[in-house]
Every structure is written in C-alpha cells, then in structure tokens.
Design a protein around this motif. Structure first.
Motif, short mmCIF file in Angstrom:
data_model
loop_
_atom_site.label_atom_id
_atom_site.label_comp_id
_atom_site.label_asym_id
_atom_site.label_seq_id
_atom_site.Cartn_x
_atom_site.Cartn_y
_atom_site.Cartn_z
N GLY A 181 0.81 -1.21 0.00
CA GLY A 181 0.00 0.00 0.00
C GLY A 181 0.85 1.26 0.00
N THR A 182 1.91 1.27 0.80
CA THR A 182 2.80 2.43 0.84
C THR A 182 3.50 2.63 -0.50
OG1 THR A 182 3.16 2.13 3.22
CG2 THR A 182 4.77 3.48 2.03
N LYS A 183 3.93 1.54 -1.10
CA LYS A 183 4.59 1.65 -2.42
C LYS A 183 3.62 2.18 -3.46
CE LYS A 183 8.01 0.79 -5.34
NZ LYS A 183 7.43 1.09 -6.65
N GLU A 184 2.39 1.72 -3.46
CA GLU A 184 1.40 2.20 -4.43
C GLU A 184 1.12 3.69 -4.24
OE1 GLU A 184 -1.98 -0.30 -3.93
OE2 GLU A 184 -1.00 -2.08 -4.78
N ILE A 185 1.01 4.12 -2.99
CA ILE A 185 0.79 5.54 -2.72
C ILE A 185 1.98 6.37 -3.20
CG2 ILE A 185 0.56 7.26 -0.89
CD1 ILE A 185 -1.02 5.10 0.69
N ALA A 186 3.19 5.90 -2.89
CA ALA A 186 4.39 6.63 -3.33
C ALA A 186 4.44 6.73 -4.84
CB ALA A 186 5.64 5.93 -2.81
N ASP A 187 4.11 5.64 -5.53
CA ASP A 187 4.13 5.65 -7.00
C ASP A 187 3.08 6.61 -7.56
OD1 ASP A 187 6.17 3.84 -7.03
OD2 ASP A 187 4.91 2.10 -7.47
#
Length: 297
Positions: free
Chosen positions: A276-282
């Motif tokens: 989830g954090t990676k998707e938000i960052a992307d």
C-alpha cells in the motif's frame, strides 16, 4: 537514491510510540526466515534499498543476498553504524580487548593488536574509527553499499562533544575505502548541517525525523523547513508516519510538498502495508516527476 527505502526497526523491536508493539515485533522477528519473508515482499514490490543497522542478523541477510545473485540482482544495502548494543554486549561478555578482537576486520590476532593497540595507545581517533568502520563493513563484502551512514547515537554524541572533525574523517574513509558516499543520521538536523559546513562536508546526505506533526523533530518544524529551503544537502526523511500517528498518503503528500527531501525510509511488517505504501508513493511520484528529488526514509 531511491525515493522509497525500507528500514529495519520493526525487525529488532524498535517502536517509538508503543513498547508493547515493539515487544510483539521482536517476538515475531526472532528468526531469519520471518525477516526474509518481509524483505522479499518489499523487494518484489519494487523497493530495492534496505537501510539497516549492522545487527548480527543483518550479516545473515547479507549472506543470503550474496549467495543468491539471481534472486536479488538489484538489492542495495544502506548500512548504518555502529550498532551500539552489539559493542556494549561484547564488552560486557568479552572485555574491551576481547570485543576488539571479535570485531576487527583483520582476523589476525597480530593485526588486531597492532591496529587497535596503536590506535588506543596513541589516542589516534581516526585510526580507531577506520578500524571500527572496516569491521562493520566486513559483512557487506561483494554487495552494493553506495551510501554508508553514521548512526545518530554517535552522530549526536560527536555533535554534543563538539568533535566535528570526526564527521570529515568518516566521510573521507567511506569515500576512499568503499567508493561510497557518507550519510549522517541525526536527531538535530539544523545543528548537524552547521557542523558539516564547518568541516567541509559538501552537499551531505542527512537522514532525520521529518513529518507533518513535528514528531521527534528536535529544534522545531520551522528550523527544519528553513533548512530545506535554504541549505545545500540531500535530505532523507524518517519517521514520516510518526510511528503510526499519520496515514501513509497524508505523510507522503506532506513530503512531496518539500522537494528537497529526496528519499523516505519507512518500516512495515505486513504485505498490505508495504504494498500500500509503495502504491501511494508511485501515485505521488509519477514517472513525469522522475527527475524531482527522491524519497528515502
């Protein structure tokens, strides 16, 4: 530096908001397999950089990455040293000379005695520093370590003692011996930047607490924002989630408003939180903003 870095606090029972959660995490990650399972999730999600201490288990992680180049071709370590508890425990168990013998990079007893003894006898701080850094770095031989950090427990001690030249010594050794850049972790970014300027460490990599609510930001948010606007350095933000008080999207949007922050380092223990954090960052740092400063902690 990658925009998003993965930290290791959750693996070793560090949680700045809850001692109960810290104990639960320490129990969960008491073995190497449980740690590697989480690192594999992060790596497979596209997070390639592991910002870590030099805990004994990190040495085992390094062995796995070293022995499996096909599985981890892009795995990057950002070691942070020293791991103070390791040295304290060794001195307690083995005594000062025994601890030096245990951690010296040169396995030769004679080499240890000459290097360590000379450094201590002559009070040659730079020689002693080099010996300790080399000992810590021995676990990363053959691996990618483009940035090597001085942990805040030492950074801020040196800062408080006024021994600023030690920062330049560390930077020189890391560059000359490991062809890497020196990074500095601190709990007081504005004061550290002044010290690094004084000893000629240019455009340093500095990792410090930075978040929307000022959680553990020594000196105050105004001083940090002023530094981000006016000083020449590469900033890595840690504690952006304020130990869970801020949601990932809100935290990373706050970071994105401060383009000087090149990287964000975060820790997580579940697949959902990591992905989830990676998707938000992307979604925040899209390919169109690829040339903007990156996140790391």
């Amino acid at each position: 530096m990658d925009r998003l870095l993965f930290g290791d606090n959750q693996f070793f029972g560090v949680n700045h908001m809850s001692e109960e959660k810290a104990r639960a995490q320490a129990m969960r990650f008491h073995d190497l397999d449980s740690i590697m399972a989480v690192l594999d999730i992060a790596y497979d999600s596209g997070i390639r950089t592991f910002m870590c201490t030099t805990h004994e288990l990190v040495g085992s992680i390094a062995d796995i990455v070293r022995n499996n180049p096909g599985r981890y071709p892009d795995f990057i370590f950002y070691p942070g040293m020293p791991y103070a508890h390791k040295y304290a425990n060794a001195v307690t168990d083995l005594g000062m000379l025994g601890a030096m013998r245990k951690f010296a990079a040169d396995d030769s007893l004679f080499g240890t005695a000459v290097r360590g003894g000379k450094a201590v006898a002559s009070k040659d701080v730079e020689s002693l520093m080099k010996m300790l850094v080399d000992a810590e770095m021995s676990m990363f031989v053959g691996l990618k370590t483009p940035v090597v950090f001085l942990q805040n427990v030492v950074t801020d001690l040196l800062l408080g003692l006024g021994f600023k030249e030690a920062f330049a010594m560390f930077a020189r050794h890391v560059t000359q011996e490991y062809h890497a850049e020196a990074g500095f972790i601190t709990m007081n970014m504005p004061r550290l930047l002044d010290a690094l300027d004084e000893v000629g460490v240019e455009n340093p990599i500095v990792c410090a607490n930075m978040n929307k609510i000022g959680f553990r930001m020594s000196g105050g948010m105004e001083e940090y924002d002023r530094a981000l606007e006016e000083r020449e350095f590469r900033a890595i933000a840690m504690s952006v989630l304020a130990s869970g008080a801020i949601g990932p999207r809100e935290a990373l949007e706050w970071v994105a408003e401060r383009p000087k922050i090149q990287s964000v380092v975060f820790g997580a223990s579940s697949a959902a939180n990591i992905r989830g954090t990676k998707e938000i960052a992307d979604s925040i740092w899209t390919p169109a903003t690829a040339e903007a400063p990156a996140l790391t902690r």
